[in-house]
Design an enzyme around this catalytic site. Structure first.
Site, mmCIF file in Angstrom:
data_model
loop_
_atom_site.group_PDB
_atom_site.id
_atom_site.type_symbol
_atom_site.label_atom_id
_atom_site.label_comp_id
_atom_site.label_asym_id
_atom_site.label_seq_id
_atom_site.Cartn_x
_atom_site.Cartn_y
_atom_site.Cartn_z
ATOM 1 N N GLU A 44 -57.365 -8.798 16.327
ATOM 2 C CA GLU A 44 -57.944 -9.338 17.566
ATOM 3 C C GLU A 44 -56.984 -10.420 18.019
ATOM 4 O O GLU A 44 -56.918 -11.490 17.402
ATOM 5 C CB GLU A 44 -59.329 -9.946 17.295
ATOM 6 C CG GLU A 44 -60.360 -8.940 16.828
ATOM 7 C CD GLU A 44 -60.844 -8.041 17.946
ATOM 8 O OE1 GLU A 44 -60.655 -8.369 19.133
ATOM 9 O OE2 GLU A 44 -61.420 -6.992 17.629
ATOM 10 N N CYS A 46 -59.711 -16.877 23.772
ATOM 11 C CA CYS A 46 -58.755 -15.774 23.913
ATOM 12 C C CYS A 46 -58.977 -14.985 25.190
ATOM 13 O O CYS A 46 -58.030 -14.471 25.777
ATOM 14 C CB CYS A 46 -58.882 -14.851 22.714
ATOM 15 S SG CYS A 46 -60.601 -14.392 22.388
HETATM 16 P P1 NAD Z 1 -52.528 -18.215 14.863
HETATM 17 O O1 NAD Z 1 -52.050 -16.818 15.029
HETATM 18 O O2 NAD Z 1 -51.520 -19.292 14.861
HETATM 19 O O3 NAD Z 1 -53.338 -18.364 13.489
HETATM 20 C C1 NAD Z 1 -54.455 -17.570 13.210
HETATM 21 C C2 NAD Z 1 -54.666 -17.551 11.699
HETATM 22 O O4 NAD Z 1 -53.543 -16.914 11.094
HETATM 23 C C3 NAD Z 1 -54.779 -18.926 11.055
HETATM 24 O O5 NAD Z 1 -55.715 -18.881 10.009
HETATM 25 C C4 NAD Z 1 -53.383 -19.155 10.493
HETATM 26 O O6 NAD Z 1 -53.348 -20.049 9.399
HETATM 27 C C5 NAD Z 1 -53.016 -17.750 10.065
HETATM 28 N N1 NAD Z 1 -51.571 -17.495 9.971
HETATM 29 C C6 NAD Z 1 -50.561 -18.126 10.619
HETATM 30 N N2 NAD Z 1 -49.384 -17.601 10.245
HETATM 31 C C7 NAD Z 1 -49.651 -16.606 9.364
HETATM 32 C C8 NAD Z 1 -48.844 -15.682 8.650
HETATM 33 N N3 NAD Z 1 -47.517 -15.680 8.733
HETATM 34 N N4 NAD Z 1 -49.453 -14.781 7.842
HETATM 35 C C9 NAD Z 1 -50.801 -14.747 7.732
HETATM 36 N N5 NAD Z 1 -51.615 -15.610 8.382
HETATM 37 C C10 NAD Z 1 -51.039 -16.522 9.196
HETATM 38 O O7 NAD Z 1 -53.640 -18.443 15.989
HETATM 39 P P2 NAD Z 1 -54.440 -19.760 16.330
HETATM 40 O O8 NAD Z 1 -53.517 -20.736 16.984
HETATM 41 O O9 NAD Z 1 -55.231 -20.201 15.158
HETATM 42 O O10 NAD Z 1 -55.497 -19.203 17.410
HETATM 43 C C11 NAD Z 1 -55.186 -18.993 18.734
HETATM 44 C C12 NAD Z 1 -54.827 -17.546 18.983
HETATM 45 O O11 NAD Z 1 -55.894 -16.713 18.557
HETATM 46 C C13 NAD Z 1 -54.656 -17.239 20.455
HETATM 47 O O12 NAD Z 1 -53.548 -16.395 20.610
HETATM 48 C C14 NAD Z 1 -55.941 -16.522 20.834
HETATM 49 O O13 NAD Z 1 -55.836 -15.681 21.953
HETATM 50 C C15 NAD Z 1 -56.213 -15.775 19.584
HETATM 51 N N6 NAD Z 1 -57.627 -15.415 19.503
HETATM 52 C C16 NAD Z 1 -57.981 -14.105 19.682
HETATM 53 C C17 NAD Z 1 -59.329 -13.742 19.663
HETATM 54 C C18 NAD Z 1 -59.762 -12.309 19.862
HETATM 55 O O14 NAD Z 1 -60.911 -11.990 19.534
HETATM 56 N N7 NAD Z 1 -58.916 -11.433 20.377
HETATM 57 C C19 NAD Z 1 -60.305 -14.719 19.453
HETATM 58 C C20 NAD Z 1 -59.899 -16.034 19.275
HETATM 59 C C21 NAD Z 1 -58.559 -16.369 19.282
#
Ligand code: NAD
Length: 514
Positions: free
Chosen positions: A261, A295
């Protein structure tokens, strides 16, 4: 909850196999309040070894027959009990998300916590009707047989969640995983692990130990270890498209079932017959809720050229009324953005828009909120004269920034709306329902709102087209994402000589077989 209340800085441990467990090397990381900059908690920093322990606990729990073979009626009761516990603990869950994610208590208590409980409640009904076993019609060719399709749990599921809606997004993964008899290891975002840890406590009261585990720590160590772990059967990730791509490639090495997502750059099309009295506040609700950190926010507003100046004036008038403040204050409309780093990133997007010829017509700068001087606030920002190919209209900003783009024909608006790598959400405002459906059919997005925004439902699927993701959360569809199908064929042809299909191999013994 008093705003003046001193936050009690607690240390939170990992939750593994039903026990609060310190990280292997005893390290912790800090969680601070984005509205004040104050330290609110210290949280155990898990290592790869801790991930291994959590996965082992989840595997052992998955092997428990009592868990895997639990009857739908019992599972339904379990989900309902969790929903009730969420409501009983609502005040604390709201508080934990407010002090770490910067979400306002008004939003968290009127929406997120209720939606979280409602989702468990909704699945408690769906598990009773779920087609765990389907019988296929009797085949006449090549011979009679009984055929079933069984749906079985996938196994150990790892969930990685973002910081923006911590409790709600965790529930979108925990509820269907448990509903279908899987076990789960969660890694919440490091900014906001607190409500997920509280969930572990609540849920562990009604499930066997090891069914739910929470490992807190960095994405690079904990997240990647989960994505790579050979004994993790599924990975469910919510976060940025950039990290989603990385997880998909890591998970490919062990061919994991993967749902993603991801990000969005959702288009919002205002048609020239829209009711502006609703469409203006509705479009602002669509983009500025949670300071634009959702998002599916409607970040690109397409406006007919002949209405452009009128719409801009109305948007600015309404935006200027929004009150920034401490998320714990119920009179606050908008809280901070998550971090100083994110604040700088958002401001640099606004600078890039100016350089490319857009006009900042309101906001565009930091704001100091009295009593919250250490917070990361940005005035809600409206950019006029944005072209759809500017950086600010192409990339996800994840902050309170609305790009207003002119169009001359509805076809042109739809073309620009779809001209993006994303496809999470979209919207259209019009008084003509036929026009609305026509536009909705042409928009390439997983959800389309007509004359509204943000209204997701626990019984409707949510997920992205294109690079906004793979798979769906919520609704009955979410149960499918946490099961795998098994086709079982039972032959009803005991006589060898009637098994004509064996002749495909045994060409020399045709006569014998017949
Ligand atoms: P992010 O991708 O930076 O991090 C998300 C999660 O992934 C965190 O727990 C982080 O610690 C982990 N992570 C980071 N690097 C990683 C790696 N290399 N391997 C595995 N895990 C890793 O996102 P964010 O800043 O926490 O959230 C914002 C983003 O989330 C935005 O792009 C938003 O659009 C998206 N989002 C999508 C939805 C949806 O349902 N489509 C909902 C909410 C947020």
């Amino acid at each position: 909850m008093s705003l003046q209340q001193q936050v009690d800085v607690k240390t939170f441990l990992l939750f593994i196999n039903g026990e609060w467990t310190p990280a292997t090397h005893g390290e912790t990381f800090d969680v601070s309040n984005p509205a004040t900059g104050e330290l609110v908690a210290k949280v155990a920093k898990a290592t790869k070894e801790d991930v291994n322990k959590a996965v082992t606990a989840a595997r052992e729990a998955f092997e428990l027959e009592a868990w895997r073979e639990m009857k739908p009626e019992q599972r339904s009761k379990m989900l309902l009990m969790i929903a009730q516990k969420i409501i009983a603990n609502a005040k604390e869950l709201v508080y934990l998300d407010a002090i770490s994610s910067g979400g306002t208590v008004r939003r968290l208590s009127n929406s997120d916590v209720l939606q979280t409980a409602l989702f468990f409640q909704t699945l408690s009904k769906f598990v009773l009707e779920y087609p765990y076993s389907e019988t296929l019609p009797m085949p006449l060719f090549p011979g009679p047989a009984h055929n079933f399709v069984w749906r079985e749990p996938i196994g150990v599921c790892a969930a990685i969640t973002p910081w923006n809606m911590p409790m709600l997004i965790a529930s979108w993964k925990i509820a269907p995983a448990l509903a279908m008899g899987n076990t789960i290891v969660l890694k919440p975002a490091s900014y906001t692990p607190l409500s997920t840890l509280k969930f572990a406590e609540i849920i562990s009261e009604v499930v066997p130990k090891g069914v739910i585990n929470v490992v807190t720590g960095s994405g690079a160590e904990v997240g990647e270890s989960l994505a790579a772990h050979p004994d993790v059967d599924k990975i469910a990730f919510t976060g940025s498209t950039e990290v989603g791509r990385k997880i998909m490639s890591i998970a490919a090495k062990t061919v994991k079932n993967t749902t993603l997502e991801l990000g969005g750059k959702s288009p919002n099309i205002l048609l020239d017959d829209a009711d502006l009295e609703i469409a203006i506040p509705g479009s602002l609700f669509g983009v500025f809720l949670h300071s634009g950190q959702l998002c599916e926010s409607g970040t690109r507003l397409f406006v007919p050229d002949h209405m452009y100046d009128t719409v801009i004036n109305l948007l600015v008038k309404q935006t200027s009324k929004l009150k920034l403040g401490n998320p714990l204050d119920p009179s606050t409309d908008m809280g901070p953005v998550i971090s100083a780093k994110q604040q700088e990133k958002i401001l640099s997007y606004i600078e890039s828009a100016k350089k490319e010829g857009a006009r900042v017509i309101c906001g565009g700068k930091k704001e100091t909120v009295p009593g919250c001087e250490g917070g990361h606030f940005i005035r809600p920002t409206i950019l006029a004269d944005v072209a759809n190919d500017m950086k600010v209209a192409k990339e996800e900003i994840f902050g309170p920034v609305l790009s207003v783009i002119r169009y001359n024909s509805v076809e042109e608006a739809i073309e620009m709306a779809n001209d993006t790598i994303y496809g999470l959400a979209a919207g259209v405002w019009t008084k003509d329902v036929n026009k609305a459906y026509d536009v909705a059919r042409k928009l390439r997005a997983g959800v389309v709102w007509i004359n509204d925004w943000h209204l997701l439902r626990p019984d409707a699927p949510f997920g992205g087209y294109k690079q906004s993701g793979i798979g769906r959360e919520m609704g009955k569809h979410s149960l499918d994402e946490y099961t795998q199908t098994k086709h079982v064929h039972t032959s009803m042809t005991p006589e060898l000589n009637k098994r004509s299909w064996y002749n495909i191999l045994f060409s020399n013994s045709n006569d014998e077989l017949r």
